[in-house]
Each structure stands twice: as C-alpha cells, then as structure tokens.
Scaffold this motif. Structure first.
Motif, mmCIF file in Angstrom:
data_model
loop_
_atom_site.group_PDB
_atom_site.id
_atom_site.type_symbol
_atom_site.label_atom_id
_atom_site.label_comp_id
_atom_site.label_asym_id
_atom_site.label_seq_id
_atom_site.Cartn_x
_atom_site.Cartn_y
_atom_site.Cartn_z
ATOM 1 N N UNK A 192 0.823 -1.208 0.000
ATOM 2 C CA UNK A 192 0.000 0.000 0.000
ATOM 3 C C UNK A 192 0.861 1.263 0.000
ATOM 4 N N UNK A 193 0.402 2.241 -0.777
ATOM 5 C CA UNK A 193 1.080 3.528 -0.817
ATOM 6 C C UNK A 193 0.058 4.624 -0.533
ATOM 7 N N UNK A 226 12.065 -0.207 -7.111
ATOM 8 C CA UNK A 226 10.658 0.197 -7.084
ATOM 9 C C UNK A 226 10.131 0.510 -8.484
ATOM 10 N N UNK A 227 8.970 -0.057 -8.813
ATOM 11 C CA UNK A 227 8.210 0.337 -9.996
ATOM 12 C C UNK A 227 7.075 1.246 -9.538
ATOM 13 N N UNK A 228 7.437 2.477 -9.263
ATOM 14 C CA UNK A 228 6.483 3.446 -8.715
ATOM 15 C C UNK A 228 5.430 3.822 -9.763
ATOM 16 N N UNK A 229 4.379 4.487 -9.299
ATOM 17 C CA UNK A 229 3.349 4.971 -10.208
ATOM 18 C C UNK A 229 3.965 5.802 -11.311
ATOM 19 N N UNK A 287 6.404 9.106 -2.990
ATOM 20 C CA UNK A 287 5.519 8.433 -2.024
ATOM 21 C C UNK A 287 5.655 6.918 -2.111
ATOM 22 N N UNK A 288 5.770 6.403 -3.327
ATOM 23 C CA UNK A 288 5.871 4.947 -3.479
ATOM 24 C C UNK A 288 7.210 4.418 -2.977
ATOM 25 N N UNK A 289 8.286 5.190 -3.142
ATOM 26 C CA UNK A 289 9.583 4.775 -2.595
ATOM 27 C C UNK A 289 9.577 4.826 -1.070
#
Length: 644
Positions: free
Chosen positions: A376-377, A438-441, A464-466
């Motif tokens: 979850x992010x 990370x494969x962030x948004x 935020x995703x990292x």
C-alpha cells in the motif's frame, strides 16, 4: 534462524566475490538485435574500450566482430539513440558515433562511408531496395536553431539525401510494405512524449520516390502508437494503447481491428529506437512478447482468432524480439540469468544462447533472488517493487542486526525496473545491504492508467511509493529503520532528492546525474525531452509556481541528510550544473556531501573505470555515514563536512 556455518559480521562489511571490478567487467550491454535469415547480428558494449559499441555476427556456429575499433556503432538521435544499424542480405549499414556518418559494410569488406555525417544524425533506417536507398530518421543540427530539425529522409547509396516528410517535431519507425509501394511511419509533436500520444501515417511511394496521399490512420493526442510492421502479405499491424493497454491491432481495408485484447503490454515506451516486441512467422501467425505485472511472457498469436499459446522459456524479461522464418532472436533475462542473446528454432524447439552480458556468473550462494511485492502507498494506491534480501554464502548479520536498505528509483521516469539479474544490485546484497527496486506509479508494464499516475505528479507519486516501500519493509522487520538510503539516476535522482527533502524516512542518498532544478532542466534540456515537464509537472502557465515549489534546489534548507553526487561532464540530458547547484547548497549548509565528476561520460556511465570508481565511492560513503567499519582496500573519497 542464523546459519551456524556463516560468519556473523556487520552488514555492509561482508567480503564478496562480486567486486566493483567484476561488475564493470561483467557490464557488457547487449542491444541492437537483428536477424538476416538464420544469421544473428547484435551490438555489444565494451566498457574496457571506453563504452564503444561493436557489431557482432553469429553465422554457422561462429561469432565474428564486424566493426573493430575505432568504429563505434551508435547514434545520438534524440540523444538516447538506438536503431543504429541495419542488415539485409548480408550487407550492413550503421551509424558511426565519432562522425555521425552512415557506413556500408559488404560481407567480407571494410566499412565505406555513405552519408555526409557531421551535423546530420541518422537512426531507425530501413532498406528501400527497389530505389537503392535507405529511409530513416534524420536529425539536422546544422541550422543554428535552438533545437535540431527532425525529418524522415531517404539516403541514396550514392550519398544523395531527400527529405520525404517534414513539419512534425519527431519521427520514428519508417516501415516499407513488402511490395515496396507504401511507407508507414510514426510522428508526434511537442509537448507530447511518444508514450503519451503519437500518430500513425501511411502514404504511397510515387514513381520518383516521393510520398503521395499521406493519411492519418491511427493515433492522436491521447493514443500512443508503437512499432508498425507489415505482415508478409502486406497488411499493416501496430500496437496502440487506445484500450488502456498496449495491445496489437491491424489496419485492413480502412478499418482497425484488435487482435487479442488483454490487460497486458505489448510495447514499451519509445526512449530508444529499434525495440521490437512482435514479428511474423507467417501471414496468420505472430510471435510476440508481452508484459503482465512487470514480467515478460513469450507466445504465439493466431491473427484470425487472437488465441495466444505460450512459448516456454526461463526468462522474465524479454526485449528486442526479432522473427525471420521459424527463427526468433531476443534478449532475455531472469532473476538468476543476466541479459543474454537467445536464438530459438520454433520448428525444432531448440534454444541457443549466443552471447551473455555477463560471461561468468558468480556462484549462486552470493546471488539474491528478488521477491516481487506489492504494497500500500499514499491515497489508497498499490505500488510494485522487487525486494532483494542480503545474500552471502559466507556471512550473516550479527545477532539481532537488521540490514540497511537501499531503495532504488529508476530513471525515465516512465521506464520499468525488471527482475533480470544485475551485478550492480548483487554488489550491495552480497555485502549485507538489502535492496528495493521500485516500480512506482508512472512505470511501464502495468497499463496506461498506472503510467499516467505521474501526470503532474513527478516528485510526488514516485517519492511516495519509494517512501512507502521502505516503511513497509521496516514494519515487517526485514530492514533497519535507522539505516534506510535511497539512490537514483536521472529522473530517479529527482526522486532521491525529493524523498530526502520532504520526508523524514531516509538517512542518506546518492544522486547519479539527477535533476535538482526543474527550471534549469527546461533551459538546458535537449529537444526530445525539452517539454516533457509540461506533462510531468505543469503546463507553462502554472510552471513557474510549481517548479519553485517542487525543485529540490529551492528547498536545500530542508535537507538534513548526507548525500553523494555523481556527474558525467559530457552529459547533455542532465548537464553538470544540475548537480553542482545542489552540491554547493549542501556545502553552504555544512552538511556531509561528496561530489565525483567523470570526464568523457555522458548520461549513463559506460567506462569500466567509471563503474568501478562510482560503486566503490558510494559504498565508502554509506559505511562512513553509518559508522560501519571500512574494509581494507576500499579507496577513500573526500566527504566534506563529515565529523570525525
């Protein structure tokens, strides 16, 4: 449970056979895959030769180098290049990086110049055999304007050049029909990038070689067309994301038909020319590769029904797929296999590895196999990443010790972190440092909606995703919350800086040719990306305020963590001032900072000594910052403002 056969030692100090020199020696990038009948051609990067690209051929079981030094098969169209060579019936045409000229190489002969070169650059060319010419993308830097002029151009075997299509900002993928009568191509204009919106055009080739009756057949401002190809019987196919996923289509009798709709990506963003993800076995059957949840699959597709039959391989990343008859060739990799060049005979069911990016793999006891995770992010999003736990056959953490974590934000920022074995990651994990890739948004491989999460949100969603990934692993007690670091290159450098500025999670960071000043990026950027920030950040009317708010250089007073910067002095994508202004700001604040510049390096480091120097410097930096004992033999670097 601790393995009693392993020696407890502080994480970060473990002795590993995967040294920086091994990483550099193993760094032999493979690209430019081509098929000419059963012969396979490809480019191999030579880090030991200053990053030179050489062309190799596999014929009758023998591998031969066709372009010995000083030839460097590389183009800088769009600065990122790709599509630097073409082969047909044993004849090779290629772009030489030093003079930008096109050369013709007959079988058994020496390269002969064809084009003028100089301020003219060429890429993505195809053979127009009936007219004794090549058709390709030309980038003209001679006009003295702010940006070069891009066109589709015909280059005759006698060197004469004719512009076929102009007026658009960018072109790619010229493809001539099997009967030689039609040309298809892709174009797009600022401010769009090619994964946002492109147009697919089709025209008849007139008796004099010029184009007639050019017409738009697919694409637009919110539809990205990729890889047009002709079937053997002359039906135009292409990939479009009109459904929200990059799927295959065909254009027949003026109508566009979907072949096999599914939630999968049959294309990747056009950062470089020449990538291919499908080809024709026959009029009725296609071989394709596609991405689901960040993992590649290989399959046969029936054109009439869209039915897909998997082709079994050990690979989780497949790119540069080429098809000729029943022979296919591609680059494949997996968590335990570095990228390798593969030729398969689909009739015989055989698979042969022709080249490896890493000649000698380390013992599996030192290799960390990643775990694909989703977590979850912010704002209810789900993010994706590959988690690499520390792994060493000889060492284990000290009792009660949790390992440090390195979070990596990939560049692009619309590219993708694959799970293919990378020694540059194993360098860290084999020393006791965990890694989260990370494969962030905004990343590729998860559909257009996921890719568009970064629209107007660069420096926010990716960050935020990292941050969420690091916190997720710390909450699982897999890593030490007090020893979290983040690193990134190019766009990932901005992610790194923003994470350190606006979130109190990471304790240190490393920026490789990273973006710190968004306004400066616009001022210094090359044509291809010069308006990319309108999508990533804000349109011009709002840019000034958002740039000021989001540019790391404007918030240096908020930075409380040590950083190390690496910068190629010849970088035209993110020029040195982008790093220098941030380094100066950290110096002025008295924060620990290190800055390493590399002569002769551009956007991405190619030279063996550069790879060694940067890896060892980054390791030394983290060890000193966290007070971990520095192993003997690790070269010291200057870290300004570091107490003690």
């Amino acid at each position: 449970m601790t393995d009693s056969r392993k020696q407890p030692a502080p994480c970060g100090t473990w002795t590993s056979p995967i040294t920086a020199h091994v990483v550099a020696a193993g760094s032999a990038p493979l690209s430019g895959v081509m098929l000419d009948g059963a012969d396979v051609y490809w480019l191999a990067g030579r880090a030991s030769e200053g990053g030179r690209n050489t062309l190799l051929r596999r014929r009758d079981g023998v591998t031969e180098e066709l372009t010995p030094a000083p030839f460097n098969v590389r183009t800088r169209v769009h600065e990122y290049g790709g599509g630097a060579a073409l082969v047909a019936d044993g004849t090779v045409w290629f772009s030489h990086f030093a003079d930008n000229r096109l050369y013709r190489l007959e079988d058994g002969g020496a390269p002969q110049p064809v084009s003028a070169g100089g301020d003219l650059r060429y890429a993505d060319f195809v053979l127009d055999k009936a007219r004794s010419r090549l058709v390709g993308v030309r980038e003209d830097h001679s006009a003295g304007a702010t940006y070069p002029v891009n066109t589709l151009c015909a280059i005759g075997f006698d060197g004469r050049e004719t512009v076929l299509v102009d007026g658009n900002d960018f072109y790619s993928s010229p493809r001539i029909s099997p009967d030689g009568r039609h040309l298809a191509w892709i174009s797009w204009d600022h401010p769009r990038m090619p994964w946002q919106g492109t147009e697919l055009w089709l025209a008849e080739i007139g008796p004099d070689g010029t184009l007639l009756d050019g017409r738009l057949i697919a694409g637009g401002e919110r539809e990205a067309i990729v890889q047009p190809e002709w079937s053997p019987d002359g039906v135009l196919h292409f990939v479009s994301d009109r459904s929200g996923w990059w799927n295959l289509y065909r254009y027949e009798h003026g109508v566009v038909h979907a072949l096999s709709p599914r939630h999968a990506e049959f294309a990747t963003p056009h950062w470089v020319f020449g990538n291919g993800m499908y080809g024709f076995l026959s009029n009725s059957e296609i071989v394709c590769t596609y991405i689901e949840d960040g993992v590649s699959r290989l399959a046969r597709m029936q054109v009439a029904s869209g039915a897909i039959t998997p082709i079994d391989t050990p690979y989780e990343e497949i790119r540069e797929l080429r098809v000729s008859g029943n022979t296919i060739a591609f680059l494949g990799g997996s968590p335990t296999l570095a990228a390798e060049l593969v030729r398969m005979d689909l009739t015989q069911g055989t698979r042969e590895v022709l080249a490896r990016s890493i000649a000698q793999l380390p013992d599996v006891g030192y290799l960390s196999v990643p775990q694909s995770i989703r977590y979850p992010s912010a704002n209810g999003r789900t993010a994706y990443a590959f988690y690499y736990a520390p792994k060493n056959a000889d060492f284990a953490p000290q009792p009660g010790e949790l390992p440090p974590l390195m979070v990596i934000g990939h560049g692009g920022p619309t590219s993708m972190a694959p799970s293919t074995l990378k020694l540059a990651i194993q360098f860290w994990t084999s020393r006791g440092i965990a890694v989260l890739d990370v494969n962030y948004g905004g990343s590729t491989g998860f559909g257009r909606a996921y890719r568009d999460l970064l629209e107007g949100q660069w420096g926010i969603v990716d960050v935020e995703d990292c941050v969420a990934g690091a916190q997720y692993l710390a909450d699982q007690r897999l890593v030490d919350r007090e020893r979290l670091v983040i690193r990134g290159g190019s766009a990932g450098g901005l992610t790194t800086l923003c994470a350190l500025l606006f979130h109190d999670v990471f304790k240190a960071g490393a920026s490789y040719y990273g973006v710190s000043d968004l306004k400066g990026l616009d001022a210094d950027s090359h044509k291809f990306e010069s308006r990319y920030t309108e999508y990533l950040i804000a349109p011009p009317e709002r840019a000034a305020a958002v740039y000021a708010e989001r540019s790391p250089i404007n918030h240096a007073d908020k930075l409380r963590r040590p950083m190390i910067f690496f910068q190629g002095l010849d970088d035209k994508v993110v020029p040195p001032p982008q790093s220098e202004v941030m380094v100066d700001a950290l110096r002025a604040r008295g924060l620990p900072v290190a800055y390493l510049t590399l002569e002769g390096e551009g956007h991405g480091f190619r030279k063996a000594d550069s790879i060694v120097r940067t890896l060892e410097a980054e390791l030394y930096f983290y060890l000193r910052v966290f007070g971990i004992p520095v192993p003997a033999g690790l070269p010291a670097i200057e870290i300004e403002n570091l107490p003690g």
